[in-house]
Design an enzyme around this catalytic site. Structure first.
Site, PDB file in Angstrom:
ATOM      1  N   LYS A   1       0.943  16.513  26.556  1.00 13.53           N
ATOM      2  CA  LYS A   1       0.083  17.876  26.348  1.00 13.53           C
ATOM      3  C   LYS A   1      -0.527  18.452  27.711  1.00 13.53           C
ATOM      4  CE  LYS A   1      -2.186  18.701  21.980  1.00 13.53           C
ATOM      5  NZ  LYS A   1      -3.454  18.386  21.150  1.00 13.53           N
TER       6      LYS A   1
HETATM    7  C1  E4P Z   1      -4.239  19.849  18.535  1.00 12.78           C
HETATM    8  O1  E4P Z   1      -3.357  19.938  19.195  1.00 12.78           O
HETATM    9  C2  E4P Z   1      -5.618  20.278  19.020  1.00 12.78           C
HETATM   10  O2  E4P Z   1      -6.030  19.440  19.891  1.00 12.78           O
HETATM   11  C3  E4P Z   1      -6.569  20.429  17.931  1.00 12.78           C
HETATM   12  O3  E4P Z   1      -6.248  21.072  16.657  1.00 12.78           O
HETATM   13  C4  E4P Z   1      -7.984  21.137  18.105  1.00 12.78           C
HETATM   14  O4  E4P Z   1      -8.655  21.063  16.965  1.00 12.78           O
HETATM   15  P1  E4P Z   1     -10.190  21.445  16.799  1.00 12.78           P
HETATM   16  O5  E4P Z   1     -10.569  22.805  17.300  1.00 12.78           O
HETATM   17  O6  E4P Z   1     -10.628  21.281  15.359  1.00 12.78           O
HETATM   18  O7  E4P Z   1     -10.963  20.635  17.896  1.00 12.78           O
END
Ligand code: E4P
Length: 218
Positions: free
Chosen positions: A83
């Site tokens: 990521k």
């Molecule tokens: C997933 O890849 C993201 O990091 C995650 O869905 C972020 O979610 P949030 O906005 O609830 O922190």
């Protein structure tokens, strides 16, 4: 639509794996921090449990640092996806990692232009954060619709992971748009299974069954 679990919690992952519904996992530094354990061993444990793609995020701010972090992370398992945050240095890192055959998920995407650039850089996945867009009075799902149309126009192979999902409607809208993947927190996965009329129906069937058994005993 594939379903990923958005968590670094082992118990949640085990429960979702048992359900047989989970195609992958997304983690991020905040989710790993919440577990309070050494992140690499936590990721190793997740790799042991899940066969599908598992996103592990780099935290460096420059492309060299991101690539340096990504290489050992990618060795944790064939299914590790790196990521990378959406920014200039991130896009450079994505291009370099693609050249080494390492898959990437460009995260913190808040516009369709960012998604298009990430796809052109060679990202395997892009993660538009719908909940965080809605939080500031935007329309997260509208952005997902735009990204889907753009990827379709130019036949990009990059897959859309709808992220920052807050409730079942986000999940349903993702499927209606035709997003490849929705990554959901465990709490949302539980809500997806539920309906008050199902609960009421199960309760009524069970009561009527007991009533029949009682009357047969008389
Ligand atoms: C997933 O890849 C993201 O990091 C995650 O869905 C972020 O979610 P949030 O906005 O609830 O922190």
């Amino acid at each position: 639509m594939k379903i990923f679990l958005d968590t670094a919690n082992i118990q949640e992952i085990k429960r979702a794996v048992e359900l047989g519904l989970i195609d992958g996992v997304t983690t991020n530094p905040s989710l790993l921090s919440k577990e309070g354990k050494e992140p690499v061993s936590q990721l190793r444990e997740i790799v042991r449990l899940v066969k599908g793609p598992i996103s592990a995020e780099v935290v460096s701010m420059d492309a060299d640092g991101m690539v340096k972090e990504a290489v050992p992370l990618a060795k944790l398992g064939k299914n590790i996806v790196i990521k990378v945050p959406m920014c200039e240095q991130g896009l450079i890192a994505v291009r370099r990692l693609a050249g080494r055959g390492i898959r990437t998920n460009v995260t913190l995407v808040f516009s369709s232009s960012q998604a298009l650039l990430a796809a052109k850089a060679g990202a395997s996945y892009v993660s538009p954060f719908v909940g965080r867009i809605d939080d500031i009075s935007g329309d997260g799902m509208e952005i997902v619709g735009e990204i889907a149309a753009i990827f379709n126009n130019y036949l990009f192979r990059t897959e859309i992971i709808v992220a920052s999902i807050r409730h079942p409607l986000h999940f349903v809208q993702s499927a209606v748009i035709g997003a490849h993947i929705a990554t959901v927190p465990f709490s949302v996965l539980e809500k997806l299974m539920k309906h008050p009329l199902t609960d009421r129906g199960i309760d009524a069937f069970s009561k009527d069954w007991e009533k029949l058994k009682r009357s047969l005993k008389k």
